[in-house]
Design a protein around this motif. Structure first.
Motif, PDB file in Angstrom:
ATOM      1  N   GLU A 131       6.642 -50.352  -7.179  1.00 17.84           N
ATOM      2  CA  GLU A 131       5.704 -49.223  -7.175  1.00 17.84           C
ATOM      3  C   GLU A 131       4.323 -49.680  -7.667  1.00 17.84           C
ATOM      4  O   GLU A 131       3.293 -49.317  -7.108  1.00 17.84           O
ATOM      5  N   ARG A 132       4.353 -50.511  -8.697  1.00 18.63           N
ATOM      6  CA  ARG A 132       3.103 -51.016  -9.267  1.00 18.63           C
ATOM      7  C   ARG A 132       2.364 -51.898  -8.250  1.00 18.63           C
ATOM      8  O   ARG A 132       1.138 -51.802  -8.098  1.00 18.63           O
ATOM      9  N   ILE A 133       3.113 -52.720  -7.529  1.00 18.31           N
ATOM     10  CA  ILE A 133       2.489 -53.586  -6.509  1.00 18.31           C
ATOM     11  C   ILE A 133       1.844 -52.724  -5.418  1.00 18.31           C
ATOM     12  O   ILE A 133       0.721 -52.989  -4.982  1.00 18.31           O
ATOM     13  N   TYR A 134       2.524 -51.664  -4.991  1.00 17.55           N
ATOM     14  CA  TYR A 134       1.936 -50.771  -3.980  1.00 17.55           C
ATOM     15  C   TYR A 134       0.615 -50.203  -4.513  1.00 17.55           C
ATOM     16  O   TYR A 134      -0.376 -50.125  -3.799  1.00 17.55           O
ATOM     17  N   ARG A 135       0.645 -49.770  -5.788  1.00 17.73           N
ATOM     18  CA  ARG A 135      -0.557 -49.165  -6.383  1.00 17.73           C
ATOM     19  C   ARG A 135      -1.684 -50.193  -6.444  1.00 17.73           C
ATOM     20  O   ARG A 135      -2.828 -49.917  -6.095  1.00 17.73           O
ATOM     21  N   GLU A 136      -1.345 -51.401  -6.880  1.00 14.05           N
ATOM     22  CA  GLU A 136      -2.370 -52.434  -7.033  1.00 14.05           C
ATOM     23  C   GLU A 136      -2.944 -52.859  -5.680  1.00 14.05           C
ATOM     24  O   GLU A 136      -4.152 -53.072  -5.543  1.00 14.05           O
ATOM     25  N   LEU A 137      -2.081 -52.941  -4.683  1.00 16.76           N
ATOM     26  CA  LEU A 137      -2.585 -53.281  -3.339  1.00 16.76           C
ATOM     27  C   LEU A 137      -3.451 -52.137  -2.810  1.00 16.76           C
ATOM     28  O   LEU A 137      -4.487 -52.365  -2.184  1.00 16.76           O
ATOM     29  N   ASP A 138      -3.024 -50.901  -3.080  1.00 15.30           N
ATOM     30  CA  ASP A 138      -3.804 -49.747  -2.633  1.00 15.30           C
ATOM     31  C   ASP A 138      -5.205 -49.785  -3.252  1.00 15.30           C
ATOM     32  O   ASP A 138      -6.206 -49.516  -2.565  1.00 15.30           O
ATOM     33  N   GLU A 139      -5.271 -50.150  -4.531  1.00 12.36           N
ATOM     34  CA  GLU A 139      -6.581 -50.264  -5.199  1.00 12.36           C
ATOM     35  C   GLU A 139      -7.424 -51.347  -4.528  1.00 12.36           C
ATOM     36  O   GLU A 139      -8.623 -51.178  -4.328  1.00 12.36           O
ATOM     37  N   ARG A 140      -6.787 -52.439  -4.183  1.00 16.33           N
ATOM     38  CA  ARG A 140      -7.521 -53.524  -3.527  1.00 16.33           C
ATOM     39  C   ARG A 140      -8.096 -53.049  -2.184  1.00 16.33           C
ATOM     40  O   ARG A 140      -9.247 -53.301  -1.849  1.00 16.33           O
ATOM     41  N   ALA A 142      -8.873 -50.169  -1.339  1.00 17.27           N
ATOM     42  CA  ALA A 142      -9.945 -49.176  -1.493  1.00 17.27           C
ATOM     43  C   ALA A 142     -11.298 -49.896  -1.501  1.00 17.27           C
ATOM     44  O   ALA A 142     -12.335 -49.320  -1.185  1.00 17.27           O
ATOM     45  N   LYS A 143     -11.251 -51.197  -1.872  1.00 17.26           N
ATOM     46  CA  LYS A 143     -12.513 -51.953  -2.021  1.00 17.26           C
ATOM     47  C   LYS A 143     -12.743 -52.948  -0.901  1.00 17.26           C
ATOM     48  O   LYS A 143     -13.843 -53.444  -0.714  1.00 17.26           O
TER      49      LYS A 143
END
Ligand SMILES: N[C@@H](CCC(=O)N[C@@H](CS)C(=O)NCC(=O)O)C(=O)O
Length: 208
Positions: A131-140, A142-143
């Motif tokens: 779940e954390r990896i999905y969130r971190e990739l999603d943040e990436r 976004a940029k």
């Protein structure tokens, strides 16, 4: 002529996708890892940890193991998807896939998909990491349009087949808008479609 020794797994798909992307002539030798073919001495000679994928460049008489090293080899040989100007960024995101994203999602597959009910600790630990990896990739995403930079690179090719197992992950890819946008864009590439189902024809890429 490149020979790809592989099996139908995310690490194997990285290389078949890359070979399709760069349009190299190649032949496939299937290694049945469920029947322990990876431990045969002839294979172990070119893959010391008995893992697929491996390539043999018959022209250069060289073999390469480790999917990240293979992607770099093919990128350098073809001059594609490993732009010099973005190389430090590409290396970071590629290494993050090799050292973190792939191994962690692989553990999540083991506990959540293949062996549910055997270890609450393992299931919870890797579910949360996934779940954390999905969130971190999603943040990436976004940029950045693609993982390493605004161009499609070997970092995307390395990461895509792992996210393509999202229906095993049960995290809900659709909840991560930026990651889903990237996933759909990569899914729609012709070479990705051809490389994805190379060993299992008709194995469609799961929708976001
Ligand atoms: N870090 C390696 C991992 C390769 C790997 O884990 N391959 C698995 C299939 S995805 C394998 O060959 N497993 C057979 C075994 O470990 O015996 C890479 O990216 O090439």
């Amino acid at each position: 002529m490149i020979e790809l020794l592989t099996a139908d797994t995310p690490n194997g798909k990285k290389v078949s996708i890359m070979l399709e992307e760069i349009n190299f002539e190649y032949k496939v030798t299937k290694i049945n890892i469920n029947k322990d073919e990876q431990f045969k001495p002839k294979f172990k000679k070119i893959s010391p940890f008995s893992k697929i994928p491996v390539i043999i460049d018959h022209e250069k008489k060289v073999s390469v193991f480790e999917s990240g090293a293979i992607l770099i080899y093919l990128a350098e040989k073809s001059g594609k998807f490993y732009d010099k100007e973005n190389r430090i960024l590409i290396n970071q995101w590629l290494m993050a896939q090799m050292g973190y994203v792939g191994p962690m999602l692989g553990q999540h597959h083991q506990f959540h998909h293949y062996n549910p009910g055997k270890s609450d600790f393992g299931e919870n630990r890797y579910f949360k990491i996934c779940e954390r990896i999905y969130r971190e990739l999603d943040e990436r995403f976004a940029k950045s349009k693609y993982l390493a930079c605004n161009d499609y690179t070997i970092a995307d090719i390395a990461t895509f087949p792992w996210i393509a197992r999202h229906d095993w992950h049960d995290i809900g890819l659709h909840k991560f808008k930026n990651l889903s946008r990237w996933y759909e864009k990569v899914s729609n590439r012709d070479a990705v479609k051809t490389g994805y189902d190379l060993l299992k024809k008709g194995d469609l890429i799961p929708k976001a």
